[in-house]
Design a protein around this motif. Structure first.
Motif, PDB file in Angstrom:
ATOM      1  N   UNK A   1      57.641  70.271  31.704  1.00 22.37           N
ATOM      2  CA  UNK A   1      58.588  71.319  32.105  1.00 22.37           C
ATOM      3  C   UNK A   1      58.580  71.526  33.608  1.00 22.37           C
ATOM      4  N   UNK A   2      57.381  71.464  34.194  1.00 22.76           N
ATOM      5  CA  UNK A   2      57.247  71.707  35.623  1.00 22.76           C
ATOM      6  C   UNK A   2      57.971  70.651  36.464  1.00 22.76           C
ATOM      7  N   UNK A   3      58.187  69.465  35.857  1.00 25.90           N
ATOM      8  CA  UNK A   3      58.794  68.354  36.599  1.00 25.90           C
ATOM      9  C   UNK A   3      60.287  68.207  36.319  1.00 25.90           C
ATOM     10  N   UNK A   4      60.844  69.021  35.449  1.00 27.07           N
ATOM     11  CA  UNK A   4      62.245  68.859  35.065  1.00 27.07           C
ATOM     12  C   UNK A   4      63.147  69.865  35.777  1.00 27.07           C
ATOM     13  N   UNK A   5      64.319  69.390  36.164  1.00 26.72           N
ATOM     14  CA  UNK A   5      65.321  70.265  36.778  1.00 26.72           C
ATOM     15  C   UNK A   5      66.687  69.885  36.229  1.00 26.72           C
ATOM     16  N   UNK A   6      67.577  70.861  36.206  1.00 31.69           N
ATOM     17  CA  UNK A   6      68.951  70.577  35.789  1.00 31.69           C
ATOM     18  C   UNK A   6      69.655  69.818  36.910  1.00 31.69           C
ATOM     19  N   UNK A   7      70.270  68.708  36.561  1.00 31.88           N
ATOM     20  CA  UNK A   7      70.978  67.944  37.602  1.00 31.88           C
ATOM     21  C   UNK A   7      72.464  67.824  37.286  1.00 31.88           C
TER      22      UNK A   7
ATOM     23  N   UNK B   1      68.794  74.303  40.238  1.00 35.03           N
ATOM     24  CA  UNK B   1      68.611  73.967  38.821  1.00 35.03           C
ATOM     25  C   UNK B   1      67.158  74.047  38.378  1.00 35.03           C
ATOM     26  N   UNK B   2      66.368  74.856  39.102  1.00 34.88           N
ATOM     27  CA  UNK B   2      64.931  74.879  38.844  1.00 34.88           C
ATOM     28  C   UNK B   2      64.376  76.281  39.074  1.00 34.88           C
ATOM     29  N   UNK B   3      63.405  76.707  38.294  1.00 37.04           N
ATOM     30  CA  UNK B   3      62.908  76.047  37.077  1.00 37.04           C
ATOM     31  C   UNK B   3      63.827  76.313  35.883  1.00 37.04           C
ATOM     32  N   UNK B   4      63.734  75.462  34.897  1.00 41.12           N
ATOM     33  CA  UNK B   4      64.502  75.650  33.675  1.00 41.12           C
ATOM     34  C   UNK B   4      63.848  76.759  32.861  1.00 41.12           C
ATOM     35  N   UNK B   5      64.691  77.655  32.339  1.00 37.15           N
ATOM     36  CA  UNK B   5      64.170  78.738  31.507  1.00 37.15           C
ATOM     37  C   UNK B   5      63.826  78.158  30.129  1.00 37.15           C
TER      38      UNK B   5
ATOM     39  N   UNK C   1      64.802  74.944  23.631  1.00 40.13           N
ATOM     40  CA  UNK C   1      65.706  74.424  24.650  1.00 40.13           C
ATOM     41  C   UNK C   1      65.198  74.794  26.038  1.00 40.13           C
ATOM     42  N   UNK C   2      65.629  74.003  27.013  1.00 42.67           N
ATOM     43  CA  UNK C   2      65.408  74.312  28.418  1.00 42.67           C
ATOM     44  C   UNK C   2      66.774  74.696  28.983  1.00 42.67           C
ATOM     45  N   UNK C   3      66.840  75.851  29.617  1.00 42.32           N
ATOM     46  CA  UNK C   3      68.143  76.372  30.017  1.00 42.32           C
ATOM     47  C   UNK C   3      68.305  76.320  31.535  1.00 42.32           C
ATOM     48  N   UNK C   4      69.417  75.717  31.962  1.00 38.34           N
ATOM     49  CA  UNK C   4      69.726  75.623  33.394  1.00 38.34           C
ATOM     50  C   UNK C   4      69.912  77.026  33.953  1.00 38.34           C
ATOM     51  N   UNK C   5      69.145  77.398  35.012  1.00 41.06           N
ATOM     52  CA  UNK C   5      69.206  78.763  35.528  1.00 41.06           C
ATOM     53  C   UNK C   5      70.556  79.089  36.167  1.00 41.06           C
ATOM     54  N   UNK C   6      71.322  78.070  36.549  1.00 40.70           N
ATOM     55  CA  UNK C   6      72.588  78.341  37.237  1.00 40.70           C
ATOM     56  C   UNK C   6      73.794  78.329  36.312  1.00 40.70           C
ATOM     57  N   UNK C   7      73.774  77.430  35.319  1.00 39.97           N
ATOM     58  CA  UNK C   7      74.968  77.290  34.469  1.00 39.97           C
ATOM     59  C   UNK C   7      74.747  77.797  33.048  1.00 39.97           C
ATOM     60  N   UNK C   8      73.480  77.999  32.651  1.00 41.16           N
ATOM     61  CA  UNK C   8      73.199  78.401  31.283  1.00 41.16           C
ATOM     62  C   UNK C   8      73.251  77.235  30.298  1.00 41.16           C
TER      63      UNK C   8
ATOM     64  N   UNK D   1      62.101  66.712  25.276  1.00 41.84           N
ATOM     65  CA  UNK D   1      63.288  67.272  25.941  1.00 41.84           C
ATOM     66  C   UNK D   1      64.366  66.203  26.128  1.00 41.84           C
ATOM     67  N   UNK D   2      65.615  66.624  25.963  1.00 37.57           N
ATOM     68  CA  UNK D   2      66.737  65.707  26.146  1.00 37.57           C
ATOM     69  C   UNK D   2      67.537  66.149  27.366  1.00 37.57           C
ATOM     70  N   UNK D   3      67.424  65.373  28.450  1.00 41.44           N
ATOM     71  CA  UNK D   3      68.047  65.733  29.728  1.00 41.44           C
ATOM     72  C   UNK D   3      69.356  64.992  29.964  1.00 41.44           C
ATOM     73  N   UNK D   4      69.888  64.339  28.933  1.00 42.48           N
ATOM     74  CA  UNK D   4      71.143  63.601  29.112  1.00 42.48           C
ATOM     75  C   UNK D   4      72.289  64.565  29.383  1.00 42.48           C
ATOM     76  N   UNK D   5      73.179  64.145  30.266  1.00 45.90           N
ATOM     77  CA  UNK D   5      74.338  64.964  30.620  1.00 45.90           C
ATOM     78  C   UNK D   5      75.576  64.433  29.912  1.00 45.90           C
ATOM     79  N   UNK D   6      76.549  65.320  29.693  1.00 49.64           N
ATOM     80  CA  UNK D   6      77.844  64.875  29.190  1.00 49.64           C
ATOM     81  C   UNK D   6      78.630  64.270  30.355  1.00 49.64           C
ATOM     82  N   UNK D   7      79.631  63.485  30.002  1.00 52.63           N
ATOM     83  CA  UNK D   7      80.387  62.780  31.043  1.00 52.63           C
ATOM     84  C   UNK D   7      80.943  63.720  32.119  1.00 52.63           C
ATOM     85  N   UNK D   8      81.406  64.896  31.697  1.00 52.10           N
ATOM     86  CA  UNK D   8      82.024  65.803  32.679  1.00 52.10           C
ATOM     87  C   UNK D   8      80.996  66.602  33.485  1.00 52.10           C
ATOM     88  N   UNK D   9      79.716  66.330  33.255  1.00 54.00           N
ATOM     89  CA  UNK D   9      78.661  67.039  34.007  1.00 54.00           C
ATOM     90  C   UNK D   9      78.048  66.162  35.092  1.00 54.00           C
ATOM     91  N   UNK D  10      78.410  64.874  35.080  1.00 54.66           N
ATOM     92  CA  UNK D  10      77.767  63.924  36.002  1.00 54.66           C
ATOM     93  C   UNK D  10      78.484  63.920  37.353  1.00 54.66           C
TER      94      UNK D  10
END
Lengths: 122, 278
Positions: free
Chosen positions: A6-12, A19-23, A96-103, A113-122
């Motif tokens: 968790x400490x090494x993960x950030x929302x990208x 995007x850090x830290x994830x809630x 879940x890990x929640x992005x602090x900026x977008x929810x 943890x699954x950090x894969x993004x959807x196409x419209x998030x990349x």
């Protein structure tokens, strides 16, 4: 998932600045014993975001970490034991890990943890 | 994939280890790696094959340097069955107890399979479903001492790249470079000052061009293992930042000699750059 992960993960997600830290939303957590290794803890300490670890541990019901930490504390066996437990033994199993900026919620299933993004998030 | 192995560097030790056999009287001195019979399987996950074996053999061949390197954080990008990260964790584990391992894969089945393989061998890695290192890149910038990757290197039509399931483990697009070319800058970002990258490539990937690209980012490179099968010619290449240059010379200059070695660097890198421009 250990809190080390968790400490090494950030929302990208595109547009997110920190995007850090994830809630953490933990539906199921667990404590699993891990081998104690003081040298590893001393090595990894400078790489850890301490406030993020303290807050993640609290979320999972472990409140024994000091709010602030400095390298001199690594001499204390008691501090190392607490650091060890929070970093390596407290696990998020489901949730879940929640992005602090977008929810946006990144799922955690079976402790992975699954950090894969959807196409419209990349 | 498959076929006879004709040109191997360390096949004896590794082949014996893979089968879980022991050589009489020497089993204690052999560094251990993952055992095939304990590697988990899934229909949508790439099974350990010649390329995986070549990568593990390369890590074994470079193991003495890795032990001197004393890595703290190690990462495998695209861990698939978990055979490679498990082998790395086993071969470094007892002698570099401060090493810690991360593994990613874009395929959730693969990450689950990696977990089972790690557990079956009693070793641990932090595992994440991730596109290359998405989610890890920001925080782990400049922190990885070792990155290993067996990328999807097979030349395929572009539309096969990035598909779900097992296809993602091999489909590499034009010249098999689509994913490799995305991995290289990310690896560069993740690697620490002393960081090393080990990557499997195919002749069709144009490995010399890959080395040239990395040279422009300041990396030296060396082929650790070359292997030809009936179907493909594989190279496992090691990259290291020229500035520290502990990769190539680690065995010679590791430990107490590093200080004096660093003071000679400007001259040496000058010579090396001149030599390479021919």
């Amino acid at each position: 998932m250990r809190l080390l992960t968790h400490n090494m993960l950030a929302s990208n997600i595109k547009g997110v600045t920190s995007g850090y830290p994830l809630r953490i939303e933990a539906h199921q957590s667990a404590a699993k014993e891990a081998d104690f290794n003081a040298d590893f803890l001393r090595n990894v300490f400078p790489k850890i975001d301490w406030p993020a670890l303290v807050s993640a541990a609290k979320t999972l019901g472990y409140g024994d970490l000091p709010e602030e930490a400095e390298p001199s504390m690594l001499e204390s066996d008691e501090f190392l034991r607490r650091f060890h437990h929070a970093l390596l033994e407290v696990h998020v199993e489901e949730g879940a890990l929640v992005c602090p900026e977008t929810g946006r919620r990144f799922p955690v299933n079976k402790g992975i943890p699954n950090m894969l993004l959807h196409e419209d998030e990349v | 994939m498959g076929g006879a192995t004709m040109d191997c560097t360390t096949i004896d030790v590794a082949a014996v280890e893979r089968k879980g056999l022991s050589r009489p009287g020497s089993s204690k001195t052999l560094p251990r790696i993952a055992q095939i019979k304990l590697v988990s399987q899934h229909p949508e996950v790439y099974e350990p094959c010649d390329d995986s074996f070549a990568l593990v053999d390369a890590l074994l061949a470079d193991r003495a340097n890795l032990l001197l390197h004393q890595p703290t954080l190690c990462l495998e990008i695209g861990s698939g069955s978990g055979y490679v990260i498990t082998s790395l964790a086993i071969m470094l584990g007892s002698e570099t107890p401060t090493a810690h391992f991360f593994a990613t894969d874009i395929n959730p089945h693969a990450v689950e399979t990696t977990r089972k393989t790690l557990e079956a061998h009693g070793v641990h890695a932090e595992i994440i479903v991730s596109d290359i290192a998405s989610g890890l890149q920001k925080r782990l910038k400049g922190m990885m001492d070792v990155v290993v990757v067996n990328p999807p290197y097979v030349p395929t039509p572009e539309e096969e790249v990035g598909q779900e399931g097992i296809t993602a483990s091999w489909a590499g697009g034009e010249n098999g470079r689509r994913v490799i070319d995305r991995i290289l800058p990310i690896a560069d970002e993740l690697l620490s000052e002393k960081g090393w990258l080990y990557m499997v490539t195919l002749t069709e990937n144009n490995p010399s061009e890959i080395c040239q690209l990395m040279r422009e980012k300041g990396y030296g490179s060396r082929i650790i293992v070359q292997r030809s099968t009936e179907e493909e010619r594989l190279h496992v290449i090691k990259f290291w930042r020229e500035k520290g240059d502990e990769g190539k010379e680690g065995s010679k200059f590791g430990g107490s000699g590093v200080g004096s070695w660093l003071s000679q660097l400007p001259l040496l890198s000058f010579l090396r750059n001149n030599g390479s421009s021919n």
